[in-house]
Design an enzyme around this catalytic site. Structure first.
Site, PDB file in Angstrom:
ATOM      1  N   HIS A 193      44.527   4.337  79.133  1.00 44.34           N
ATOM      2  CA  HIS A 193      43.444   5.229  79.079  1.00 44.34           C
ATOM      3  C   HIS A 193      43.196   5.885  80.412  1.00 44.34           C
ATOM      4  CE1 HIS A 193      39.497   6.601  77.099  1.00 44.34           C
ATOM      5  NE2 HIS A 193      39.221   6.618  78.332  1.00 44.34           N
ATOM      6  N   GLU A 194      43.051   5.130  81.503  1.00 42.63           N
ATOM      7  CA  GLU A 194      42.600   5.673  82.504  1.00 42.63           C
ATOM      8  C   GLU A 194      43.699   6.746  83.309  1.00 42.63           C
ATOM      9  OE1 GLU A 194      39.444   5.575  83.098  1.00 42.63           O
ATOM     10  OE2 GLU A 194      38.878   4.209  82.006  1.00 42.63           O
ATOM     11  N   HIS A 215      43.440  10.057  81.763  1.00 44.32           N
ATOM     12  CA  HIS A 215      42.628  10.939  82.697  1.00 44.32           C
ATOM     13  C   HIS A 215      43.198  11.395  83.987  1.00 44.32           C
ATOM     14  CE1 HIS A 215      38.972  10.511  80.297  1.00 44.32           C
ATOM     15  NE2 HIS A 215      38.841   9.160  80.318  1.00 44.32           N
TER      16      HIS A 215
HETATM   17 ZN    ZN Z   1      37.673   7.820  79.170  1.00 45.42          ZN
END
Ligand code: ZN
Length: 678
Positions: free
Chosen positions: A467-468, A471
């Site tokens: 997830h990170e 980003h």
């Molecule tokens: Zn997030």
């Protein structure tokens, strides 16, 4: 004094940065920024990108690059001195930004550029920066008359006071309740970790025995594991009435604050020319109008309701069959759900962890993005750092161009803030000579390795890492040359979670799991039956979870959209009406959920809680194209790279999405990924 924060280095000089450098550096840079704005405004009466916006972007870039390592170190190697210096600078930074937002001369200059012949010659990203800036000036009340501007300021200040008072009441009410238990049998069912937490809490109050509280870990443990039904009921009641008129002390009652907040938000929206606060909230978001959000939520609710109903009746049947409970109460839901989960899946986190050593997951993650986007990631060992745990990497593309760099700081330790996040260290922009390469921080709090074994990650932690990293990729792979809309900058709030949630999908596919998993001792791949159990457990009660999120989203949006000054907030009437419409579980009459819904009364989510689901639709739908074409299909990967990741906030998220997907987003993929048939 030599100040590492003021030296123009490509990467921050972490080892040299001391607390004493912070205030002087930020003061100097803020003064420089103010001076630049004034000078550029006075130097001419014919404003252009070159003589106004470019210098401002440059000077604010210097400020960002100095502040970024400070705020990062404050989060990951905190000390009292750092924290004091950091906190002392916060109001200065926010004062600067308020001042700029209300600078009429600056607004007029932006307006002049927008109206000039030059405007059409600027590229899309530059035009977007100008239109965002004009929008933000307006949302700061720039074109109101003096009297209204004064009222606008009063409202803003009062709202910020109410928001922090709401939070304080909630915190105080949460802290005020506790229950000392001297007979451990009352707590039977609780796991060892929860018991020792309760013991520790008692000790910290100089008490013998076990103390439970309304802190989330304590509350969750009781709701999930405590066999004693009366205890669960008592704990639930205390939790559900926090900071309300039914709570333990009326001085923490948030009722008035909520009423005032809704009234002032409505007034603020109307001052700025909107019909209601929901419209104001959408002014900076991807969703265009309130009807779009309402249709979106109602449609999802419609399609999930039956599944949620089924989840509930299965739970009811399970409780009846194995525990002879025929009427499930609010304080039974978590407990029997956990029993049911254990009964059907018997999925042991410990067993799963053995297949996800960090030494396998990190290179595996890199292989996944290398395959998807044709990138090469390599580690650099010689770099300046804040802690020996930190690692540093470079991303190059197929033509061997350096695209981005990132720090990776994986393990929990003292003085490091909890959770996981991606933050921006340096943003991409193009000064006169060469391109400034973006740099990201990726920070996690995984359990550190013990002995000679590598750190083992739970599957949830693997999801977090992906997830990170998602980003991070949006920040680092951007090809936009102007800071305010490059990378994650300027991306609409309800679209920000697209690239991150998108990456999580590769943690569930067999083909990619082979790249990221392998037993830490034997190297053996993730066994099929374990994989199958993980997949089955993935969507456990997905219908109920979905309608609960929709209930919150609809409630939040409706109280802001339908606010009527003659009737007041109508908070619980609205909540009850929405529950009748979408919820499958009706909480008891005394439940005061809204009194502790901090996301919307003291966080940034007012008329925006729907963003979670909105972005999930985008990420699921984007991923469904990979399901159609192959999860490592290079053409689709490149399309996602060029049409979404590289574009940052330079264009509207909806336009970028349509560009990639060939149509507007639809909810089918999200429902399918949640095991809810469309
Ligand atoms: Zn997030």
């Amino acid at each position: 004094m030599n100040n590492p924060l003021l030296e123009n280095s490509t990467l921050p000089q972490f080892s040299k940065i001391k607390a004493k450098h912070i205030k002087p550096a930020i003061n100097a840079l803020l003064a420089e920024a103010r001076k630049t704005v004034e000078q550029q405004l006075q130097a001419t009466s014919k404003y252009t990108w070159e003589n106004l916006i470019d210098p401002i972007e440059n000077v604010e870039d210097k400020l960002n690059k100095a502040w970024s390592p400070v705020s990062h170190m404050n989060s990951v190697v905190n000390t009292d001195e750092l924290r004091d210096a950091y906190n002392a600078c916060l109001p200065k930074l926010s004062e600067y930004s308020t001042e700029m937002g209300q600078n009429k001369a600056l607004f007029n200059a932006y307006q002049q550029i927008a109206n000039s012949d030059e405007y059409s010659l600027l590229d899309i990203a530059q035009q977007k920066i100008i239109s965002n800036a004009l929008r933000d000036f307006r949302l700061s009340g720039i074109d109101l008359d003096t009297e209204k501007q004064q009222r606008y300021k009063e409202i803003s200040q009062e709202l910020s006071r109410l928001s922090s008072k709401y939070e304080e009441n909630l915190l105080d009410a949460t802290n005020a309740w506790s229950k000392l238990i001297t007979n451990v049998e009352i707590l039977s069912g609780l796991p060892e970790t929860a018991l020792s937490l309760a013991k520790q809490t008692a000790e910290s109050h100089d008490k013998e025995g076990w103390m439970i509280s309304l802190q989330f870990p304590s509350y969750m443990a009781v709701m999930t594991y405590a066999e004693n039904r009366e205890l669960r009921q008592e704990h639930y009641t205390a939790f559900a009435t926090r900071a309300s008129e039914l709570g333990s002390n009326e001085k923490w009652d948030n009722s008035q604050i909520m009423e005032q907040t809704l009234a002032l938000r409505h007034e603020k929206a109307q001052l700025l020319g909107f019909n209601n606060y929901a419209e104001l909230s959408l002014a900076t978001k991807m969703a265009n109008k309130p009807e779009d959000v309402m249709h979106f939520l109602e449609d999802l609710a419609d399609k999930s309701w039956r599944h949620a109903r089924k989840d509930l009746s299965e739970l009811q049947a399970f409780a009846k069959q194995y525990y002879n409970i025929s009427q499930l109460q609010a304080w039974d839901m978590g407990y029997f759900s956990e029993k049911m989960r254990q009964h059907y899946f018997q999925l042991s986190q410990e067993e799963v962890k053995a297949y996800f050593p960090v030494t396998r997951v990190i290179p595996g993650l890199f292989s996944v993005v290398e395959k998807l986007y044709g990138l090469k990631i390599s580690e650099i060992t010689n770099f300046d750092s804040w802690h020996p745990d930190a690692r540093f990497f470079q991303i190059k593309d197929e033509s061997d161009q350096l695209r981005g760099q990132f720090y990776l700081d994986l393990y929990a330790r003292e003085k490091k803030r909890g959770g996981a996040w991606m933050d921006d260290c340096v943003g991409r922009k193009k000064p006169a000579d060469s391109i400034q390469i973006p740099v990201a921080y990726l920070t996690c709090n995984f359990t550190p390795p013990t002995g000679n074994d590598p750190a083992l990650l739970t599957h949830d932690e693997v999801l977090t890492l992906f997830h990170e990293f998602g980003h991070g990729l949006q920040h680092m792979l951007t090809q936009i040359d102007y800071l305010s809309v490059s990378g994650i900058n300027g991306v609409e709030w309800d679209a920000v979670e697209l690239p991150s949630q998108f990456m999580e999908n590769w943690c569930w596919e067999k083909e990619s799991l082979e790249l990221i998993s392998g037993h830490y001792q034997t190297g053996e791949k993730l066994p099929d039956d374990l994989y199958k159990k993980m997949l089955q457990a993935k969507n456990f009660q997905a219908g109920m979870i979905m309608v609960r999120q929709l209930e919150f989203s609809l409630f939040d949006f409706t109280i802001h959209q339908q606010y009527d000054p003659s009737k007041g907030g109508q908070i619980y009437n609205t909540l009850n009406r929405i529950r009748d419409q979408v919820a499958v579980v009706q909480p008891p009459e005394f439940n005061r959920f809204a009194h502790s819904f901090a996301h919307i009364f003291s966080g940034g989510y007012a008329a925006g809680y729907y963003s979670y689901k909105w972005a999930e639709v985008l990420s699921s739908d984007a991923y469904s194209l990979f399901e159609e074409k192959g999860i490592f299909d290079q053409t689709t990967g490149k399309a996602f790279l060029h049409k979404i990741l590289e574009k940052g906030g330079s264009q509207e998220a909806m336009k970028l999405f349509i560009d990639f997907r060939g149509r507007v987003p639809n909810i089918d993929a999200l429902l399918r990924h949640n095991g809810i048939a469309a």
